[in-house]
Design a protein around this motif. Structure first.
Motif, PDB file in Angstrom:
ATOM      1  N   GLN A   1       3.577  11.313  -2.184  1.00 58.52           N
ATOM      2  CA  GLN A   1       2.452  12.182  -2.506  1.00 58.52           C
ATOM      3  C   GLN A   1       1.385  12.003  -1.424  1.00 58.52           C
ATOM      4  O   GLN A   1       1.225  10.887  -0.895  1.00 58.52           O
ATOM      5  N   PRO A   2       0.663  13.075  -1.074  1.00 56.41           N
ATOM      6  CA  PRO A   2      -0.342  12.946  -0.012  1.00 56.41           C
ATOM      7  C   PRO A   2      -1.390  11.903  -0.379  1.00 56.41           C
ATOM      8  O   PRO A   2      -1.785  11.809  -1.539  1.00 56.41           O
ATOM      9  N   ALA A   3      -1.786  11.098   0.619  1.00 60.14           N
ATOM     10  CA  ALA A   3      -2.812  10.074   0.394  1.00 60.14           C
ATOM     11  C   ALA A   3      -3.596   9.931   1.688  1.00 60.14           C
ATOM     12  O   ALA A   3      -3.178  10.462   2.734  1.00 60.14           O
ATOM     13  N   GLU A   4      -4.710   9.218   1.652  1.00 63.77           N
ATOM     14  CA  GLU A   4      -5.504   9.026   2.864  1.00 63.77           C
ATOM     15  C   GLU A   4      -4.669   8.280   3.901  1.00 63.77           C
ATOM     16  O   GLU A   4      -4.129   7.217   3.604  1.00 63.77           O
TER      17      GLU A   4
ATOM     18  N   ARG B   1       0.840  -1.204   0.000  1.00 62.98           N
ATOM     19  CA  ARG B   1       0.000   0.000   0.000  1.00 62.98           C
ATOM     20  C   ARG B   1       0.874   1.253   0.000  1.00 62.98           C
ATOM     21  O   ARG B   1       0.504   2.278  -0.563  1.00 62.98           O
TER      22      ARG B   1
ATOM     23  N   ARG C   1       8.047   2.872  -6.335  1.00 61.99           N
ATOM     24  CA  ARG C   1       7.346   1.604  -6.066  1.00 61.99           C
ATOM     25  C   ARG C   1       7.670   0.554  -7.118  1.00 61.99           C
ATOM     26  O   ARG C   1       7.785  -0.626  -6.807  1.00 61.99           O
TER      27      ARG C   1
ATOM     28  N   SER D   1       3.218   7.369   7.785  1.00 64.90           N
ATOM     29  CA  SER D   1       3.012   8.619   8.524  1.00 64.90           C
ATOM     30  C   SER D   1       3.792   8.556   9.838  1.00 64.90           C
ATOM     31  O   SER D   1       4.379   7.520  10.171  1.00 64.90           O
TER      32      SER D   1
ATOM     33  N   VAL E   1       1.715   3.544   2.177  1.00 62.31           N
ATOM     34  CA  VAL E   1       1.300   4.807   2.808  1.00 62.31           C
ATOM     35  C   VAL E   1       1.889   4.857   4.216  1.00 62.31           C
ATOM     36  O   VAL E   1       1.704   3.930   5.006  1.00 62.31           O
TER      37      VAL E   1
ATOM     38  N   ARG F   1       5.674   7.408  -4.390  1.00 68.34           N
ATOM     39  CA  ARG F   1       5.277   7.584  -5.795  1.00 68.34           C
ATOM     40  C   ARG F   1       5.597   6.337  -6.627  1.00 68.34           C
ATOM     41  O   ARG F   1       6.534   5.589  -6.305  1.00 68.34           O
TER      42      ARG F   1
ATOM     43  N   GLN G   1       1.409   9.699   3.721  1.00 66.72           N
ATOM     44  CA  GLN G   1       2.133  10.036   2.495  1.00 66.72           C
ATOM     45  C   GLN G   1       2.416   8.745   1.748  1.00 66.72           C
ATOM     46  O   GLN G   1       2.976   7.809   2.320  1.00 66.72           O
ATOM     47  N   GLN G   2       2.061   8.725   0.463  1.00 68.62           N
ATOM     48  CA  GLN G   2       2.268   7.494  -0.304  1.00 68.62           C
ATOM     49  C   GLN G   2       3.484   7.621  -1.229  1.00 68.62           C
ATOM     50  O   GLN G   2       3.688   8.653  -1.869  1.00 68.62           O
TER      51      GLN G   2
END
Ligand SMILES: C[S@@+](CC[C@H](N)C(=O)[O-])C[C@H]1O[C@@H](n2cnc3c(N)ncnc32)[C@H](O)[C@@H]1O
Length: 294
Positions: free
Chosen positions: A183-186, A162, A196, A166, A164, A192, A189-190
């Protein structure tokens, strides 16, 4: 035989010891006296969660199906990790290992690096490796960089996929790296896609010494501390055979191979030790020196 009562469940010392032995046999992970409390508490909690009344029921289930065994293991793994966990390691990787590999492999066609993060947990380690490569090799895209990231824990690998993160996990990521590679994600930070796609996450039990192909660098940090001395020796020997001549092994700070009969060169850089597999020429020279024929 002492018996522990936790609500409705009963778990004898003998059952606990059988579970401990089965886990060591299948995963190499050892729960010695220093982790006894952690081990028995987690097993009891697992019994309650699974609705087993007795330790023997759990034992039967984990002997019968791999699924039940895996579920128990997931609750016992220590998966603590962060990005750039040891700054000295990533500095040595950037300043010593990458330039050396770059020079040695520059004329190869295709130009490629293969790196293995063995015991990658939730992915912070292999992503830190990928980010270091992207930031160091100005034309990293011209290289075929393949990072194999493996762990026994399925839940950890799902988090890694996933990508992501924090909080404390990304505490050592610089603002510049955050802006470039995340990059911001729910939920945080995810990573890019460019980073990946350098990594393949695969579930793998290090006890089974699966053949992974030749590697230029292996990171196996904070994994061997949980294994017996004998299993550590076997794995380090396996890493030696997997590495290309001139390749490097990184272990955790408290993991030393000084007493093991493998022919790594130990290189001390800042606060870390890196282990380098000699090239064929270097190994031959060392043998001549040992035999007094240099
Ligand atoms: C403390 S974490 C280390 C994470 C990362 N390497 C680091 O140093 O930050 C140890 C990892 O080793 C994994 N592990 C333990 N035994 C294993 C085995 N037999 N095969 C594969 N992975 C294993 C655990 O699931 C866990 O994710």
């Amino acid at each position: 035989m002492s018996e522990r009562q936790g609500g409705q469940v009963s778990l004898t010392e003998h059952e606990l010891s059988e579970i401990r032995m089965l886990i060591e046999e299948r995963t190499s992970i050892r729960f010695d006296e220093s982790r006894e409390r952690f081990f028995s508490t987690r097993v009891q909690q697992h019994l309650v969660r699974k609705g087993h009344a007795r330790g023997i029921d759990l034992l039967r289930a984990i002997k019968k199906t791999n699924h039940d065994f895996q579920e128990l293991i997931e609750s016992l793994l220590t998966q603590e990790t962060t990005f750039f966990r040891y700054p000295g390691v990533f500095e040595a990787f950037e300043k010593r290992v990458l330039p050396e590999l770059h020079t040695r492999k520059f004329w190869q066609n295709p130009r490629s690096f293969r790196i293995w993060s063995a015991g990658c947990s939730t992915g912070e380690e292999p992503y830190s490796v990928a980010i270091t490569i992207a930031d160091t090799l100005s034309f990293a895209d011209a290289w075929n960089v393949e990072i194999l990231a493996t762990d026994i824990g399925r839940n950890a690998l799902a988090i890694a996929e996933r990508a992501v993160y924090s909080g404390r996990s990304i505490g050592s990521v610089s603002d510049k790296q955050l802006a470039t590679h995340f990059q911001p994600a729910e939920g945080g930070q995810q990573i890019r896609p460019r980073i990946r796609k350098m990594i393949n996450f695969v579930q793998m039990n290090l006890t089974n010494s699966v053949y992974v192909g030749k590697m230029d660098v292996i990171f196996c940090m904070n994994v061997l501390i949980y294994f017996s001395e004998e299993r550590r020796r076997e794995l380090v020997q396996h890493f030696y055979s997997v590495l290309e001549p001139g390749g490097y092994l990184f272990l955790g700070h408290s993991e030393s191979i000084s007493k093991m009969p493998v022919k790594f060169q130990a290189i001390v850089l800042n606060d870390c030790i890196l282990y380098r597999k000699p090239t064929a020429e270097e190994a031959q020279k060392a043998e001549l020196v040992t035999e007094g024929r240099a």
